[in-house]
Design an enzyme around this catalytic site. Structure first.
Site, PDB file in Angstrom:
ATOM      1  N   GLU A 104      -8.160  -6.409   3.154  1.00 17.09           N
ATOM      2  CA  GLU A 104      -8.642  -5.118   3.246  1.00 17.09           C
ATOM      3  C   GLU A 104      -8.305  -4.558   3.746  1.00 17.09           C
ATOM      4  OE1 GLU A 104     -11.366  -3.501   2.526  1.00 17.09           O
ATOM      5  OE2 GLU A 104     -12.433  -3.857   3.685  1.00 17.09           O
ATOM      6  N   ASP A 108     -13.011  -1.585  10.545  1.00 12.23           N
ATOM      7  CA  ASP A 108     -13.129  -0.293  11.000  1.00 12.23           C
ATOM      8  C   ASP A 108     -14.785  -0.440  12.222  1.00 12.23           C
ATOM      9  OD1 ASP A 108     -15.179   1.989  12.701  1.00 12.23           O
ATOM     10  OD2 ASP A 108     -15.082   3.011  11.073  1.00 12.23           O
ATOM     11  N   VAL A 158      -9.035   8.427   8.645  1.00 10.79           N
ATOM     12  CA  VAL A 158      -7.157   8.237   7.841  1.00 10.79           C
ATOM     13  C   VAL A 158      -7.457   7.976   6.784  1.00 10.79           C
ATOM     14  CG1 VAL A 158      -5.982   6.786   9.978  1.00 10.79           C
ATOM     15  CG2 VAL A 158      -6.869   5.379   8.285  1.00 10.79           C
TER      16      VAL A 158
END
Ligand code: IMP
Length: 181
Positions: A104, A108, A158
């Site tokens: 991955e 998060d 990001v």
């Protein structure tokens, strides 16, 4: 001295993790995985779209026999998690009895990864581990074990190296973080 910036849609991002640092880390992860899985012929599963670049570079740094496949799951739109994970799409391989490594780009909240790992266990995987280039520890809401982590990063959005902001930015070689003006 100010950091290089890029504009993606309406937002400005500044350089956060350079291509060099990413590549060095990917080599380290590849070496570790090659060691840990040397006799197991693991099945690597890249989560599309975000992991395509990391998965490609990671595979090149692995020197044992492995299989690589990809699947899709969508749980994110724009810069906020919708907070729900969907089913796994496109996984044709039999998972039964396999040592699986989920690849991955970023973990998060962990909601997506929790769902993936659960479904792979339900499909009869012998073992399931997670390799994620990025992890935002402060954002984790689920008890997901990410055994192979590239970089732990703060709670900031990001882009780059596979990660997008509303579809753009995936092709950047470096990782950039949202700049607060
Ligand atoms: P989670 O379910 O909250 O862990 O979300 C995981 C997914 O959200 C990742 O696969 C990414 O697609 C996306 N995501 C989370 N944080 C970011 C970010 O900072 N930039 C881009 N995508 C992100």
């Amino acid at each position: 001295m100010s950091l290089p910036t890029v504009v993606v849609h309406d937002k400005t991002f500044e350089l956060f993790i350079s291509e060099d640092r990413i590549q060095t880390k990917v080599q380290e992860l590849g070496a570790q995985l090659s060691k840990d899985y040397q006799d197991q012929k693991p099945l690597f599963i890249g989560v599309l779209n975000g992991s395509f670049m990391f998965a490609g570079d990671l595979m090149k740094s692995i020197n044992i026999p492995v299989e690589i496949t990809f699947m899709k799951i969508s749980s994110y739109s724009g810069m906020k998690s919708k907070g729900k994970a969907h089913e796994l799409i496109g996984l044709k391989e039999s998972i039964e009895g396999r040592d699986v490594v989920v690849v991955e780009d970023i973990v998060d909240t962990g909601i997506t990864m929790e769902a993936i790992v659960k479904q792979l266990h339900n499909s009869g995987a012998k073992s399931v581990e997670v390799a994620s280039l990025l992890l935002k520890p402060e954002c984790l809401q689920r008890d997901v074990k990410v055994k192979y982590v590239g970089f732990e990063i703060p709670e900031k959005f990001v882009v780059g190296y596979g990660l997008d902001y509303d579809g753009l930015g995936r092709n950047l070689k470096d990782i950039y973080q949202l700049k607060h003006e």
